[in-house]
Design a protein around this motif. Structure first.
Motif, mmCIF file in Angstrom:
data_model
loop_
_atom_site.group_PDB
_atom_site.id
_atom_site.type_symbol
_atom_site.label_atom_id
_atom_site.label_comp_id
_atom_site.label_asym_id
_atom_site.label_seq_id
_atom_site.Cartn_x
_atom_site.Cartn_y
_atom_site.Cartn_z
ATOM 1 N N GLY A 11 -25.593 23.685 -26.284
ATOM 2 C CA GLY A 11 -27.297 23.610 -26.434
ATOM 3 C C GLY A 11 -27.716 23.159 -27.601
ATOM 4 N N MET A 12 -26.557 22.717 -28.773
ATOM 5 C CA MET A 12 -27.211 21.948 -30.073
ATOM 6 C C MET A 12 -27.272 20.688 -29.768
ATOM 7 N N VAL A 13 -26.556 20.113 -28.779
ATOM 8 C CA VAL A 13 -26.466 18.558 -28.820
ATOM 9 C C VAL A 13 -26.345 18.357 -27.051
ATOM 10 N N PRO A 14 -26.648 17.115 -26.689
ATOM 11 C CA PRO A 14 -26.733 16.757 -25.328
ATOM 12 C C PRO A 14 -24.973 16.926 -24.848
ATOM 13 N N ALA A 15 -25.021 17.337 -23.577
ATOM 14 C CA ALA A 15 -23.557 17.383 -23.152
ATOM 15 C C ALA A 15 -22.575 16.110 -23.349
ATOM 16 N N GLY A 16 -22.996 15.174 -23.157
ATOM 17 C CA GLY A 16 -22.183 13.920 -23.461
ATOM 18 C C GLY A 16 -21.889 13.805 -24.677
ATOM 19 N N VAL A 17 -22.451 14.225 -25.687
ATOM 20 C CA VAL A 17 -22.319 14.127 -27.220
ATOM 21 C C VAL A 17 -21.277 15.335 -27.476
ATOM 22 N N ARG A 18 -21.518 16.385 -26.990
ATOM 23 C CA ARG A 18 -20.593 17.317 -27.052
ATOM 24 C C ARG A 18 -18.788 17.109 -26.323
ATOM 25 N N GLN A 19 -19.074 16.498 -25.567
ATOM 26 C CA GLN A 19 -17.856 15.740 -24.943
ATOM 27 C C GLN A 19 -17.082 14.902 -25.892
ATOM 28 N N HIS A 20 -17.813 13.969 -26.250
ATOM 29 C CA HIS A 20 -17.417 13.051 -27.424
ATOM 30 C C HIS A 20 -16.749 13.795 -28.611
ATOM 31 N N ILE A 21 -17.719 14.690 -29.172
ATOM 32 C CA ILE A 21 -17.059 15.351 -30.297
ATOM 33 C C ILE A 21 -15.655 16.155 -30.069
ATOM 34 N N GLU A 22 -15.657 16.902 -28.607
ATOM 35 C CA GLU A 22 -14.395 17.504 -28.504
ATOM 36 C C GLU A 22 -13.286 16.488 -28.096
ATOM 37 N N GLN A 23 -13.676 15.409 -27.505
ATOM 38 C CA GLN A 23 -12.424 14.528 -27.116
ATOM 39 C C GLN A 23 -11.987 13.732 -28.320
#
Length: 236
Positions: free
Chosen positions: A195-207
């Motif tokens: 909810g703080m960042v777009p889903a694609g950005v969250r996935q990139h950060i986690e990856q």
């Protein structure tokens, strides 16, 4: 006015978040912008160096705008080895045949409160419209009192209408109460950032394990960032 209305949102985007997108969305919808350039900075003059590399920050911006056809991640400042001054960026766009009244530099009211500290102030205010959008705790309604010397240049935005000459256009709109600093702190604590960042950005950060102490990628430079997607028309 010309049919071109180009929004420009710059920043370190370390990482880009929903507040950034809300600010740009408010400007784009209120002023009927024909395109929005999201421009990550390389060497920010007013703050410490970014935690994530240019590669990752550009990639996250590209992911954030992927579903917005009229929005583009632009690498203009990342390809420069000099400090990322807004005046230089606007000058480059002017050299690409954009007139000042075609450019809409988008900024949160909190950041605009420090405009007097910017390079080339006050001349920079004649290089583009400055579109100032409310941020939590920093409503645009307070700006005239905070910056009385700029009050005569301030106008309240109305649907798709902009002055003929560069002005300070105020937009009072709700924007997410989130910051890049808060996101980095949240990740450092091992808490989710849904909810703080777009889903694609969250996935990139986690990856890539970004913003997590002791993991690679914090200042990674693994390969060239995908600059081809962000070149302005006609550039090499």
């Amino acid at each position: 006015m010309s049919g071109r209305r180009v929004g420009i949102l710059g920043g370190t985007f370390d990482p880009i978040h929903c507040g950034h997108l809300d600010v740009a969305d408010a400007a784009a919808s209120t002023l009927a912008l024909t395109s929005v350039f999201m421009i990550p900075s390389n060497i920010p003059p007013h703050r410490p160096q970014p935690f994530a590399s240019a590669y990752h920050r550009f990639a996250m911006v590209a992911l954030a705008v992927a579903e917005r056809p009229a929005w583009r991640a632009v690498d203009l400042e990342l390809r420069s080895t000099t400090p990322s001054y807004t005046s230089s960026t606007l000058g480059h766009l002017r050299n690409r045949a954009y007139a000042p009244n075609e450019l809409f530099f988008i900024i949160g009211a909190d950041a605009f409160g420090e405009i007097a500290t910017w390079h080339d102030y006050p001349a920079i205010l004649d290089a583009a419209h400055f579109v100032v959008v409310s941020r939590p705790g920093s409503p645009v309604g307070r700006l005239a009192q905070r910056l009385p010397h700029l009050a005569p240049r301030m106008v309240t935005a109305t649907n798709a209408i902009a002055p003929a000459n560069p002005s300070i256009i105020l937009i009072d709109a709700p924007t997410a109460d989130v910051s890049s600093t808060a996101i980095r702190q949240t990740l450092g604590e091992g808490t989710a950032i849904d909810g703080m960042v777009p889903a694609g950005v969250r996935q990139h950060i986690e990856q890539h394990g970004l913003y997590i102490p002791g993991t690679p990628g914090r200042r990674a430079s693994d390969g060239l960032y995908p600059i081809a997607a962000g070149r302005l028309h006609g550039e090499d």
